[in-house]
Design a protein around this motif. Sequence first.
Motif, PDB file in Angstrom:
ATOM      1  N   GLN A  65     -19.753  10.579  18.029  1.00 56.39           N
ATOM      2  CA  GLN A  65     -19.199  11.793  18.623  1.00 56.39           C
ATOM      3  C   GLN A  65     -19.258  12.895  17.591  1.00 56.39           C
ATOM      4  N   ARG A  66     -19.522  14.120  18.069  1.00 59.46           N
ATOM      5  CA  ARG A  66     -19.473  15.261  17.158  1.00 59.46           C
ATOM      6  C   ARG A  66     -19.069  16.493  17.946  1.00 59.46           C
ATOM      7  N   PRO A  67     -18.258  17.341  17.315  1.00 60.87           N
ATOM      8  CA  PRO A  67     -17.870  18.572  18.000  1.00 60.87           C
ATOM      9  C   PRO A  67     -19.058  19.523  18.088  1.00 60.87           C
ATOM     10  N   ILE A  68     -19.201  20.136  19.257  1.00 64.21           N
ATOM     11  CA  ILE A  68     -20.279  21.092  19.453  1.00 64.21           C
ATOM     12  C   ILE A  68     -19.817  22.140  20.471  1.00 64.21           C
ATOM     13  N   ARG A  69     -19.808  23.380  20.066  1.00 64.51           N
ATOM     14  CA  ARG A  69     -19.429  24.518  20.921  1.00 64.51           C
ATOM     15  C   ARG A  69     -18.141  24.271  21.710  1.00 64.51           C
ATOM     16  N   GLY A  70     -17.099  23.839  21.042  1.00 63.20           N
ATOM     17  CA  GLY A  70     -15.801  23.684  21.676  1.00 63.20           C
ATOM     18  C   GLY A  70     -15.628  22.435  22.516  1.00 63.20           C
ATOM     19  N   THR A  71     -16.595  21.543  22.491  1.00 66.03           N
ATOM     20  CA  THR A  71     -16.476  20.284  23.227  1.00 66.03           C
ATOM     21  C   THR A  71     -16.939  19.150  22.314  1.00 66.03           C
ATOM     22  N   VAL A  72     -16.912  17.945  22.808  1.00 65.10           N
ATOM     23  CA  VAL A  72     -17.347  16.793  22.026  1.00 65.10           C
ATOM     24  C   VAL A  72     -18.627  16.240  22.637  1.00 65.10           C
ATOM     25  N   GLU A  73     -19.676  16.159  21.823  1.00 67.96           N
ATOM     26  CA  GLU A  73     -20.936  15.558  22.265  1.00 67.96           C
ATOM     27  C   GLU A  73     -20.888  14.078  21.910  1.00 67.96           C
ATOM     28  N   ARG A  74     -21.094  13.243  22.913  1.00 68.34           N
ATOM     29  CA  ARG A  74     -21.082  11.792  22.705  1.00 68.34           C
ATOM     30  C   ARG A  74     -22.508  11.264  22.658  1.00 68.34           C
ATOM     31  N   THR A  75     -22.694  10.270  21.830  1.00 70.04           N
ATOM     32  CA  THR A  75     -23.965   9.558  21.757  1.00 70.04           C
ATOM     33  C   THR A  75     -23.709   8.152  22.268  1.00 70.04           C
ATOM     34  N   TYR A  76     -24.610   7.667  23.122  1.00 73.20           N
ATOM     35  CA  TYR A  76     -24.434   6.367  23.765  1.00 73.20           C
ATOM     36  C   TYR A  76     -25.498   5.376  23.312  1.00 73.20           C
ATOM     37  N   GLY A  77     -25.094   4.132  23.248  1.00 72.01           N
ATOM     38  CA  GLY A  77     -25.999   3.011  23.026  1.00 72.01           C
ATOM     39  C   GLY A  77     -25.631   1.940  24.031  1.00 72.01           C
ATOM     40  N   LEU A  78     -26.392   0.883  24.074  1.00 72.28           N
ATOM     41  CA  LEU A  78     -26.045  -0.204  24.985  1.00 72.28           C
ATOM     42  C   LEU A  78     -24.728  -0.823  24.554  1.00 72.28           C
ATOM     43  N   GLY A  79     -23.917  -1.198  25.531  1.00 73.91           N
ATOM     44  CA  GLY A  79     -22.615  -1.795  25.272  1.00 73.91           C
ATOM     45  C   GLY A  79     -22.722  -3.288  25.019  1.00 73.91           C
ATOM     46  N   GLU A  80     -21.573  -3.904  24.944  1.00 77.66           N
ATOM     47  CA  GLU A  80     -21.506  -5.334  24.645  1.00 77.66           C
ATOM     48  C   GLU A  80     -22.071  -6.214  25.756  1.00 77.66           C
ATOM     49  N   ARG A  81     -21.954  -5.768  26.989  1.00 75.96           N
ATOM     50  CA  ARG A  81     -22.439  -6.590  28.100  1.00 75.96           C
ATOM     51  C   ARG A  81     -23.936  -6.424  28.264  1.00 75.96           C
ATOM     52  N   MET A  82     -24.591  -7.494  28.456  1.00 79.57           N
ATOM     53  CA  MET A  82     -26.046  -7.445  28.639  1.00 79.57           C
ATOM     54  C   MET A  82     -26.351  -6.898  30.025  1.00 79.57           C
ATOM     55  N   SER A  83     -27.261  -5.973  30.095  1.00 77.41           N
ATOM     56  CA  SER A  83     -27.608  -5.365  31.381  1.00 77.41           C
ATOM     57  C   SER A  83     -28.712  -6.156  32.072  1.00 77.41           C
ATOM     58  N   HIS A  84     -28.453  -7.416  32.240  1.00 71.80           N
ATOM     59  CA  HIS A  84     -29.410  -8.327  32.860  1.00 71.80           C
ATOM     60  C   HIS A  84     -28.660  -9.133  33.915  1.00 71.80           C
ATOM     61  N   VAL A  85     -29.211  -9.221  35.088  1.00 72.09           N
ATOM     62  CA  VAL A  85     -28.587  -9.998  36.140  1.00 72.09           C
ATOM     63  C   VAL A  85     -29.003 -11.454  35.953  1.00 72.09           C
ATOM     64  N   GLY A  86     -28.030 -12.314  35.730  1.00 68.63           N
ATOM     65  CA  GLY A  86     -28.291 -13.731  35.458  1.00 68.63           C
ATOM     66  C   GLY A  86     -28.515 -14.549  36.717  1.00 68.63           C
ATOM     67  N   ARG A  87     -28.942 -15.765  36.515  1.00 68.00           N
ATOM     68  CA  ARG A  87     -29.262 -16.665  37.628  1.00 68.00           C
ATOM     69  C   ARG A  87     -28.073 -16.885  38.552  1.00 68.00           C
ATOM     70  N   GLU A  88     -26.870 -17.048  37.963  1.00 68.20           N
ATOM     71  CA  GLU A  88     -25.692 -17.306  38.783  1.00 68.20           C
ATOM     72  C   GLU A  88     -25.418 -16.142  39.724  1.00 68.20           C
ATOM     73  N   GLU A  89     -25.524 -14.932  39.192  1.00 65.40           N
ATOM     74  CA  GLU A  89     -25.280 -13.752  40.022  1.00 65.40           C
ATOM     75  C   GLU A  89     -26.350 -13.589  41.090  1.00 65.40           C
ATOM     76  N   LEU A  90     -27.599 -13.837  40.721  1.00 61.39           N
ATOM     77  CA  LEU A  90     -28.682 -13.741  41.707  1.00 61.39           C
ATOM     78  C   LEU A  90     -28.490 -14.762  42.821  1.00 61.39           C
TER      79      LEU A  90
END
Length: 177
Positions: A65-90
């Motif tokens: 995060q960094r302040p920019i023009r009176g607001t906060v700019e956020r930078t995102y990366g992949l989170g802890e959960r894998m963005s893959h649909v597993g066999r059980e869910e399918l």
Amino acid sequence: MGVSSESGVAEVVLHPVRLRVVQAVSGRELTTAQLKELLPDVAQATLYRQIAVLVEGGFLAVVGQRPIRGTVERTYGLGERMSHVGREELSAMADAQLRVAFLTFLGSLGEIFDRLLSSTDADRREFLGFGTGHIYLDEDDLAPLQRGFDELIAQYRRDAPGKRRVALSTVLLWDNE
């Protein structure tokens, strides 16, 4: 749509805009402004709403995060959960849900392909390839195959100087002919 950290991966990720956001962030860290540049057809309010859903579900994480023009700019990366649909869910998905999920996936591939065709980059086809090959597996082979594939490509998943971003998509279908 309110999602919790217990929401299914398919429920969260197999939404066309959320899928595109996850794919855009995969292997790199991006600000909301950078995501907006990569997804110019998505309304800003929609993009922010879908990013919030992904963060709430643990699929994206605020990595800076960094302040920019009176607001906060956020930078995102992949989170802890894998963005893959597993066999059980399918397996738990109804046929109609599974069809929508697969068509959403194919649609995202089509968008990547369309961007390649509309690119003015002279080398745009250098990494293009697609085809179907057949392998022979039983249920005991599947997990080791997936682990081995993940290990093989792990070193290529992060952005690095001099490297080009290439989309690698896999589909595993039982060919009952």
